[in-house]
Design a protein around this motif. Structure first.
Motif, mmCIF file in Angstrom:
data_model
loop_
_atom_site.group_PDB
_atom_site.id
_atom_site.type_symbol
_atom_site.label_atom_id
_atom_site.label_comp_id
_atom_site.label_asym_id
_atom_site.label_seq_id
_atom_site.Cartn_x
_atom_site.Cartn_y
_atom_site.Cartn_z
ATOM 1 N N ALA A 10 0.841 -1.193 0.000
ATOM 2 C CA ALA A 10 0.000 0.000 0.000
ATOM 3 C C ALA A 10 0.874 1.239 0.000
ATOM 4 N N GLU A 11 0.853 1.971 -1.103
ATOM 5 C CA GLU A 11 1.752 3.107 -1.282
ATOM 6 C C GLU A 11 1.493 4.250 -0.299
ATOM 7 N N VAL A 12 0.207 4.492 0.004
ATOM 8 C CA VAL A 12 -0.121 5.655 0.824
ATOM 9 C C VAL A 12 0.598 5.674 2.168
ATOM 10 N N ALA A 13 0.857 4.471 2.682
ATOM 11 C CA ALA A 13 1.466 4.404 4.015
ATOM 12 C C ALA A 13 2.958 4.656 3.961
ATOM 13 N N LEU A 14 3.460 4.836 2.763
ATOM 14 C CA LEU A 14 4.905 4.795 2.602
ATOM 15 C C LEU A 14 5.543 6.139 2.398
ATOM 16 N N LYS A 15 5.355 7.010 3.339
ATOM 17 C CA LYS A 15 5.941 8.322 3.154
ATOM 18 C C LYS A 15 7.360 8.335 3.692
ATOM 19 N N GLY A 16 8.207 9.004 2.966
ATOM 20 C CA GLY A 16 9.550 9.333 3.433
ATOM 21 C C GLY A 16 10.356 8.199 4.012
ATOM 22 N N LYS A 17 10.854 8.448 5.222
ATOM 23 C CA LYS A 17 11.848 7.557 5.809
ATOM 24 C C LYS A 17 11.287 6.205 6.228
ATOM 25 N N PRO A 20 11.828 2.273 3.657
ATOM 26 C CA PRO A 20 12.737 1.110 3.678
ATOM 27 C C PRO A 20 12.420 0.155 4.820
ATOM 28 N N GLU A 21 12.074 0.701 5.982
ATOM 29 C CA GLU A 21 11.744 -0.125 7.144
ATOM 30 C C GLU A 21 10.482 -0.953 6.873
ATOM 31 N N PHE A 22 9.498 -0.309 6.285
ATOM 32 C CA PHE A 22 8.243 -0.969 5.933
ATOM 33 C C PHE A 22 8.512 -2.147 4.988
ATOM 34 N N VAL A 23 9.302 -1.882 3.947
ATOM 35 C CA VAL A 23 9.543 -2.911 2.933
ATOM 36 C C VAL A 23 10.375 -4.053 3.529
ATOM 37 N N ARG A 24 11.367 -3.701 4.350
ATOM 38 C CA ARG A 24 12.202 -4.725 4.990
ATOM 39 C C ARG A 24 11.342 -5.643 5.868
ATOM 40 N N THR A 25 10.449 -5.042 6.639
ATOM 41 C CA THR A 25 9.604 -5.848 7.530
ATOM 42 C C THR A 25 8.615 -6.682 6.729
ATOM 43 N N LEU A 26 8.062 -6.095 5.680
ATOM 44 C CA LEU A 26 7.123 -6.851 4.839
ATOM 45 C C LEU A 26 7.828 -8.070 4.227
ATOM 46 N N LEU A 166 -0.511 -2.396 7.676
ATOM 47 C CA LEU A 166 0.938 -2.192 7.744
ATOM 48 C C LEU A 166 1.598 -3.482 8.225
ATOM 49 N N PRO A 167 2.831 -3.764 7.791
ATOM 50 C CA PRO A 167 3.462 -5.025 8.205
ATOM 51 C C PRO A 167 3.595 -5.118 9.733
ATOM 52 N N VAL A 168 3.242 -6.295 10.263
ATOM 53 C CA VAL A 168 3.366 -6.528 11.707
ATOM 54 C C VAL A 168 4.833 -6.332 12.094
ATOM 55 N N GLY A 169 5.071 -5.479 13.064
ATOM 56 C CA GLY A 169 6.442 -5.201 13.490
ATOM 57 C C GLY A 169 6.882 -3.784 13.166
ATOM 58 N N THR A 170 6.041 -3.043 12.437
ATOM 59 C CA THR A 170 6.456 -1.669 12.097
ATOM 60 C C THR A 170 5.878 -0.635 13.074
ATOM 61 N N ALA A 171 5.017 -1.083 13.994
ATOM 62 C CA ALA A 171 4.363 -0.077 14.855
ATOM 63 C C ALA A 171 4.588 -0.328 16.345
ATOM 64 N N GLY A 172 5.512 -1.230 16.696
ATOM 65 C CA GLY A 172 5.799 -1.454 18.114
ATOM 66 C C GLY A 172 4.977 -2.578 18.716
ATOM 67 N N ARG A 173 5.233 -2.812 20.015
ATOM 68 C CA ARG A 173 4.543 -3.915 20.702
ATOM 69 C C ARG A 173 3.419 -3.400 21.585
ATOM 70 N N VAL A 174 2.383 -4.239 21.757
ATOM 71 C CA VAL A 174 1.263 -3.884 22.646
ATOM 72 C C VAL A 174 0.915 -5.078 23.530
ATOM 73 N N MET A 175 0.500 -4.787 24.768
ATOM 74 C CA MET A 175 0.022 -5.836 25.666
ATOM 75 C C MET A 175 -1.479 -5.958 25.422
ATOM 76 N N VAL A 176 -1.941 -7.133 24.979
ATOM 77 C CA VAL A 176 -3.366 -7.304 24.672
ATOM 78 C C VAL A 176 -4.047 -8.078 25.794
ATOM 79 N N LEU A 177 -4.997 -7.461 26.469
ATOM 80 C CA LEU A 177 -5.798 -8.175 27.473
ATOM 81 C C LEU A 177 -6.692 -9.152 26.727
ATOM 82 N N PHE A 178 -6.420 -10.429 26.917
ATOM 83 C CA PHE A 178 -6.940 -11.472 26.042
ATOM 84 C C PHE A 178 -7.786 -12.437 26.868
ATOM 85 N N SER A 179 -9.122 -12.371 26.676
ATOM 86 C CA SER A 179 -10.001 -13.164 27.544
ATOM 87 C C SER A 179 -10.340 -14.518 26.955
#
Ligand code: ATP
Ligand code: MG
Length: 411
Positions: A10-17, A20-26, A166-179
């Motif tokens: 998805a090109e729209v998410a791919l601004k600037g810097k 490369p990180e996005f593509v590497r993770t994908l 967005l590729p999993v791993g490009t936005a950080g980690r989250v703790m999910v309360l999982f019932s």
């Protein structure tokens, strides 16, 4: 023989810097999703060329559950030579069902001697002559695509939508309360869709985590791993919490327990490098999820609380759960999940009341006691391997954090 796919992001998410990180993770995620099928993923002029060895259906399922993929298609990569392109298109046309078609040609390299329209006209003429199919520019049954790039030509006709995001791993980690209910797996999936890596946190009441190991909870984590890859879960025992709060007023109880779950996630987050907490709350779905009770949950949190389902109706959530194949699992019986239930839940709990009870009952300290008794569970989908260790052992071994960073991509 290995199958080749052209994969667009998805090109729209791919601004600037970020690009490369996005593509590497994908790329890394595609390798991971296709592991066991000898994958090769190469970057070629703004798109990925993926080759893998296995049944088409399996390859396509793996690509279509990789976030960041906008669309993809099986493709032939041929030389930038018109007769070769023509014979590749004719081969596709002979195999294609339907009697009407159109050719869509694109030239990203203007040094190719023919213009896009000339290429399309030439190829269209050849298809009519060789197969008897008719050209229909407005409603064709099949579209033959030709993208002429600087290094080659890509021919394809079976364009399929990817999951976007967005590729999993490009936005950080989250703790999910999982019932283990219907909502929290969908909430986890939505955060993965925006690039987060979830760390699932599940609270159980039984004297040992054994019943949880055999329940739907790890099965749900396995199901979600087809989107997120290797998965991590923390099983937190809360029997001690129940003992400590047994004399509390019934109406406050759900809010107090939820605050305790939040505090536990805050304590765990630095060990996992997580920067937010996710819940499956949907506004006013239950007494615990009114605007007031949400306020009582969030008050004083050191981390942002994300609620991806906040504005969705139950029917919409169920629709998503079905599409991501967690719904049937969520319906499986699991005795532990309804442990904190009160007959008269209050819908307007004050944040101060909860904070006062936390202080009076010494729940800050109790958080660390339940963390000490927690179990770390990891699931590796490529080996279908579920492992568990006491969380305290993993914490003692690692000063930097409990979760290993993913290995660098090998070319
Ligand atoms: P459903 O509403 O479909 O029963 P749910 O997962 O939303 O499932 P709720 O009782 O509505 O369950 O709880 C609201 C949220 O609180 C959940 O989405 C989840 O984030 C969190 N939660 C509830 N119980 C637990 C638990 N035992 N362990 C971890 N998180 C929990
Ligand atoms: Mg719910």
């Amino acid at each position: 023989m290995a199958r080749v796919y052209v994969v667009h992001y998805a090109e729209v998410a791919l601004k600037g810097k970020n690009r490369p990180e996005f593509v590497r993770t994908l790329r890394r995620n595609l390798y991971r999703a296709l592991s066991g099928m000898q994958p090769q993923v190469t970057l070629s002029e703004g798109r990925l060329l993926v080759s893998a060895d296995g049944p088409d259906e399996k390859i396509e399922r793996s690509i279509s559950s990789t976030f960041g993929v906008a669309w993809f298609s099986p493709a032939s990569i041929v030389e930038r030579d018109l007769p070769k392109i023509r014979s590749s298109v004719l081969q596709l046309a002979r195999e294609a069902a339907g009697s009407t078609f159109k050719v869509e040609a694109r030239r990203s390299d203007k040094s190719f001697p023919m213009k896009s329209q000339e290429i399309a006209a030439d190829l269209g003429g050849a298809v009519v002559e060789q197969t008897g199919k008719r050209v229909d520019l407005s409603h064709p049954e099949v579209v033959f695509h030709v993208d002429v790039t600087r290094s080659n030509a890509i021919v394809y006709s079976r364009k399929q939508g990817g999951p976007g995001g967005l590729p999993v791993g490009t936005a950080g980690r989250v703790m999910v309360l999982f019932s283990g209910g219907i909502d929290s797996p969908v909430a986890a999936w939505l955060t993965m869709k925006r690039g987060c890596v979830p760390v699932y946190v599940h609270f159980y009441l039984a004297p040992s985590p054994l019943a949880t190991f055999e329940s739907k909870v790890p099965r749900l984590v396995k199901a979600l791993s087809s989107y997120g890859g290797k998965s991590t879960m923390v099983l937190v025992p809360f029997a001690e919490y129940q003992l400590a709060t047994s004399g509390e007023e019934g109406g406050l109880e759900p809010s107090l327990f939820r605050r305790f779950m939040r505090m536990t996630c805050e304590a765990l987050a630095p060990w996992f490098g997580a920067s937010a907490i996710v819940t499956g709350d949907s506004l006013s779905q239950a007494a615990s999820q009114t605007l007031w009770n949400i306020g009582a949950f969030d008050r004083g949190s050191s981390l942002p609380i994300l609620r991806p389902l906040l504005t969705f109706d139950k029917e919409e959530i169920i629709g998503m759960a079905r599409r991501i194949s967690t719904y049937d699992l969520s319906l499986e019986e699991y005795k532990d999940c309804c442990a904190i239930i009160t007959r008269h839940p209050r819908t307007r709990v004050k944040a101060e009341e909860v904070s006062d009870a936390v202080a009076r009952l010494g729940l800050e300290k109790l958080v660390w006691r339940v963390v000490e008794g927690a179990t770390l569970v990891t699931y590796n989908p490529s080996a279908d391997e579920l492992k568990s260790t006491p969380l305290s052992d993993a914490m003692a071994k690692s000063r930097a954090g409990v979760v290993a960073r993913p290995p660098p991509l090998q070319d």
